[in-house]
Motif scaffolding. Structure first.
Motif, PDB file in Angstrom:
ATOM      1  N   ASP A   1       0.835  -1.185   0.000  1.00  0.00           N
ATOM      2  CA  ASP A   1       0.000   0.000   0.000  1.00  0.00           C
ATOM      3  C   ASP A   1       0.880   1.250   0.000  1.00  0.00           C
ATOM      4  O   ASP A   1       2.101   1.187   0.122  1.00  0.00           O
ATOM      5  CB  ASP A   1      -0.968  -0.008   1.191  1.00  0.00           C
ATOM      6  CG  ASP A   1      -0.257   0.008   2.534  1.00  0.00           C
ATOM      7  OD1 ASP A   1       0.971  -0.197   2.543  1.00  0.00           O
ATOM      8  OD2 ASP A   1      -0.925   0.238   3.556  1.00  0.00           O
ATOM      9  N   ALA A   2       0.291   2.410  -0.147  1.00  0.00           N
ATOM     10  CA  ALA A   2       1.023   3.661  -0.317  1.00  0.00           C
ATOM     11  C   ALA A   2       1.898   3.985   0.898  1.00  0.00           C
ATOM     12  O   ALA A   2       3.022   4.463   0.755  1.00  0.00           O
ATOM     13  CB  ALA A   2       0.048   4.792  -0.588  1.00  0.00           C
ATOM     14  N   ALA A   3       1.408   3.720   2.110  1.00  0.00           N
ATOM     15  CA  ALA A   3       2.169   4.047   3.316  1.00  0.00           C
ATOM     16  C   ALA A   3       3.453   3.217   3.382  1.00  0.00           C
ATOM     17  O   ALA A   3       4.532   3.736   3.704  1.00  0.00           O
ATOM     18  CB  ALA A   3       1.318   3.809   4.558  1.00  0.00           C
ATOM     19  N   GLU A   4       3.364   1.919   3.067  1.00  0.00           N
ATOM     20  CA  GLU A   4       4.549   1.076   3.100  1.00  0.00           C
ATOM     21  C   GLU A   4       5.546   1.493   2.023  1.00  0.00           C
ATOM     22  O   GLU A   4       6.751   1.483   2.245  1.00  0.00           O
ATOM     23  CB  GLU A   4       4.165  -0.391   2.908  1.00  0.00           C
ATOM     24  CG  GLU A   4       3.469  -1.003   4.102  1.00  0.00           C
ATOM     25  CD  GLU A   4       3.090  -2.455   3.847  1.00  0.00           C
ATOM     26  OE1 GLU A   4       3.605  -3.047   2.889  1.00  0.00           O
ATOM     27  OE2 GLU A   4       2.285  -2.988   4.617  1.00  0.00           O
ATOM     28  N   ALA A   5       5.041   1.859   0.847  1.00  0.00           N
ATOM     29  CA  ALA A   5       5.923   2.277  -0.242  1.00  0.00           C
ATOM     30  C   ALA A   5       6.663   3.559   0.138  1.00  0.00           C
ATOM     31  O   ALA A   5       7.866   3.705  -0.132  1.00  0.00           O
ATOM     32  CB  ALA A   5       5.123   2.488  -1.522  1.00  0.00           C
ATOM     33  N   LYS A   6       5.969   4.503   0.790  1.00  0.00           N
ATOM     34  CA  LYS A   6       6.619   5.760   1.221  1.00  0.00           C
ATOM     35  C   LYS A   6       7.671   5.482   2.287  1.00  0.00           C
ATOM     36  O   LYS A   6       8.745   6.081   2.284  1.00  0.00           O
ATOM     37  CB  LYS A   6       5.578   6.740   1.750  1.00  0.00           C
ATOM     38  CG  LYS A   6       4.737   7.360   0.654  1.00  0.00           C
ATOM     39  CD  LYS A   6       3.746   8.341   1.220  1.00  0.00           C
ATOM     40  CE  LYS A   6       2.855   8.917   0.142  1.00  0.00           C
ATOM     41  NZ  LYS A   6       1.845   9.825   0.667  1.00  0.00           N
ATOM     42  N   ALA A   7       7.371   4.559   3.213  1.00  0.00           N
ATOM     43  CA  ALA A   7       8.326   4.230   4.277  1.00  0.00           C
ATOM     44  C   ALA A   7       9.579   3.599   3.674  1.00  0.00           C
ATOM     45  O   ALA A   7      10.704   3.939   4.068  1.00  0.00           O
ATOM     46  CB  ALA A   7       7.683   3.293   5.305  1.00  0.00           C
ATOM     47  N   ASP A   8       9.400   2.691   2.715  1.00  0.00           N
ATOM     48  CA  ASP A   8      10.557   2.073   2.059  1.00  0.00           C
ATOM     49  C   ASP A   8      11.379   3.109   1.301  1.00  0.00           C
ATOM     50  O   ASP A   8      12.610   3.072   1.319  1.00  0.00           O
ATOM     51  CB  ASP A   8      10.107   0.971   1.100  1.00  0.00           C
ATOM     52  CG  ASP A   8       9.577  -0.256   1.843  1.00  0.00           C
ATOM     53  OD1 ASP A   8       9.796  -0.334   3.079  1.00  0.00           O
ATOM     54  OD2 ASP A   8       8.955  -1.117   1.185  1.00  0.00           O
ATOM     55  N   ALA A   9      10.721   4.041   0.644  1.00  0.00           N
ATOM     56  CA  ALA A   9      11.431   5.080  -0.101  1.00  0.00           C
ATOM     57  C   ALA A   9      12.212   5.987   0.852  1.00  0.00           C
ATOM     58  O   ALA A   9      13.344   6.391   0.565  1.00  0.00           O
ATOM     59  CB  ALA A   9      10.451   5.902  -0.927  1.00  0.00           C
ATOM     60  N   ALA A  10      11.627   6.303   2.026  1.00  0.00           N
ATOM     61  CA  ALA A  10      12.308   7.160   2.998  1.00  0.00           C
ATOM     62  C   ALA A  10      13.544   6.451   3.552  1.00  0.00           C
ATOM     63  O   ALA A  10      14.601   7.072   3.734  1.00  0.00           O
ATOM     64  CB  ALA A  10      11.359   7.533   4.133  1.00  0.00           C
ATOM     65  N   GLU A  11      13.430   5.138   3.820  1.00  0.00           N
ATOM     66  CA  GLU A  11      14.580   4.374   4.298  1.00  0.00           C
ATOM     67  C   GLU A  11      15.702   4.363   3.282  1.00  0.00           C
ATOM     68  O   GLU A  11      16.875   4.546   3.627  1.00  0.00           O
ATOM     69  CB  GLU A  11      14.164   2.925   4.597  1.00  0.00           C
ATOM     70  CG  GLU A  11      13.545   2.722   5.957  1.00  0.00           C
ATOM     71  CD  GLU A  11      13.268   1.249   6.201  1.00  0.00           C
ATOM     72  OE1 GLU A  11      14.026   0.392   5.710  1.00  0.00           O
ATOM     73  OE2 GLU A  11      12.273   0.960   6.889  1.00  0.00           O
ATOM     74  N   ALA A  12      15.362   4.158   2.036  1.00  0.00           N
ATOM     75  CA  ALA A  12      16.372   4.119   0.973  1.00  0.00           C
ATOM     76  C   ALA A  12      17.046   5.477   0.821  1.00  0.00           C
ATOM     77  O   ALA A  12      18.271   5.563   0.650  1.00  0.00           O
ATOM     78  CB  ALA A  12      15.732   3.693  -0.347  1.00  0.00           C
ATOM     79  N   ALA A  13      16.260   6.562   0.916  1.00  0.00           N
ATOM     80  CA  ALA A  13      16.833   7.901   0.804  1.00  0.00           C
ATOM     81  C   ALA A  13      17.756   8.190   1.983  1.00  0.00           C
ATOM     82  O   ALA A  13      18.831   8.783   1.827  1.00  0.00           O
ATOM     83  CB  ALA A  13      15.725   8.944   0.727  1.00  0.00           C
ATOM     84  N   GLY A  14      17.372   7.763   3.188  1.00  0.00           N
ATOM     85  CA  GLY A  14      18.215   7.948   4.369  1.00  0.00           C
ATOM     86  C   GLY A  14      19.524   7.185   4.245  1.00  0.00           C
ATOM     87  O   GLY A  14      20.595   7.684   4.604  1.00  0.00           O
ATOM     88  N   ALA A  15      19.464   5.968   3.729  1.00  0.00           N
ATOM     89  CA  ALA A  15      20.675   5.168   3.553  1.00  0.00           C
ATOM     90  C   ALA A  15      21.605   5.816   2.534  1.00  0.00           C
ATOM     91  O   ALA A  15      22.826   5.842   2.719  1.00  0.00           O
ATOM     92  CB  ALA A  15      20.311   3.746   3.111  1.00  0.00           C
ATOM     93  N   ARG A  16      21.058   6.379   1.466  1.00  0.00           N
ATOM     94  CA  ARG A  16      21.890   7.051   0.463  1.00  0.00           C
ATOM     95  C   ARG A  16      22.544   8.304   1.062  1.00  0.00           C
ATOM     96  O   ARG A  16      23.703   8.595   0.787  1.00  0.00           O
ATOM     97  CB  ARG A  16      21.045   7.426  -0.761  1.00  0.00           C
ATOM     98  CG  ARG A  16      20.774   6.245  -1.682  1.00  0.00           C
ATOM     99  CD  ARG A  16      20.199   6.701  -2.998  1.00  0.00           C
ATOM    100  NE  ARG A  16      18.941   7.409  -2.859  1.00  0.00           N
ATOM    101  CZ  ARG A  16      17.739   6.877  -2.981  1.00  0.00           C
ATOM    102  NH1 ARG A  16      17.632   5.604  -3.254  1.00  0.00           N
ATOM    103  NH2 ARG A  16      16.669   7.608  -2.828  1.00  0.00           N
TER     104      ARG A  16
END
Length: 180
Positions: free
Chosen positions: A139-154
């Motif tokens: 769902d949209a909330a999980e996709a946003k959370a995954d994107a935020a994690e990836a951006a933080g790691a970068r």
């Protein structure tokens, strides 16, 4: 002559006969289609023009291509006679109303089996104690959370790379050294 030497010729002649027979059948169907044309029918010419038949004579067809545009074509130039629904869909963009046909075919097989299909899914879900496994998209909330994690790691990786680069570079001084 040997029977094996005649066999390829016989097969070739049979293939040619079948091809010409199917071509003649297609020509006959096209001629019947053109002869059954009536005023008011929608047609497509072999050049791809859509029009309405206004008059039909022995060798020619008078087509109405638009307001005030009448064209005279040979009957052999008519590629297809279209149904009213198909002509309206192509020329005018009017889709056939499929909702009027809803009574013809049921959406499910409940009318065929005699059981009420609406009660079966609820009963099956109540009988099953297992949780449903969602194999669909996140769902949209999980996709946003995954994107935020990836951006933080970068961002963390970029910051670490910048610190390592700063440590490797020699320190700059103002030029005053104690050596003479």
């Amino acid at each position: 002559m040997n029977a094996f030497t005649l066999l390829p010729f016989i097969v070739l002649i049979a293939a040619m006969f079948l091809m010409t027979r199917s071509a003649k059948k297609k020509q006959q169907q096209a001629a019947n289609m053109r002869n059954e044309m009536q005023p008011g029918s929608g047609v497509r010419t072999i050049g791809g023009m859509y029009a309405t038949v206004k008059e039909v004579s022995e060798e020619t067809v008078l087509l109405d291509a638009g307001p005030g545009v009448e064209l005279l074509f040979a009957k052999s130039a008519i590629g297809a006679v279209l149904t009213d629904d198909e002509y309206n869909r192509i020329v005018h963009g009017i889709e056939h109303d499929l909702k009027s046909d809803a009574d013809l075919v049921p959406d499910d097989a409940s009318s065929l089996t005699g059981t009420d299909a609406a009660d079966e899914p609820a009963a099956a879900a109540a009988a099953s104690d297992e949780q449903a496994v969602d194999l669909g998209k996140k769902d949209a909330a999980e996709a946003k959370a995954d994107a935020a994690e990836a951006a933080g790691a970068r961002a963390d990786a970029a910051e670490a790379a910048a610190e390592a680069k700063a440590e490797d570079e020699p320190k700059k001084t103002d030029g005053d050294t104690g050596a003479k």
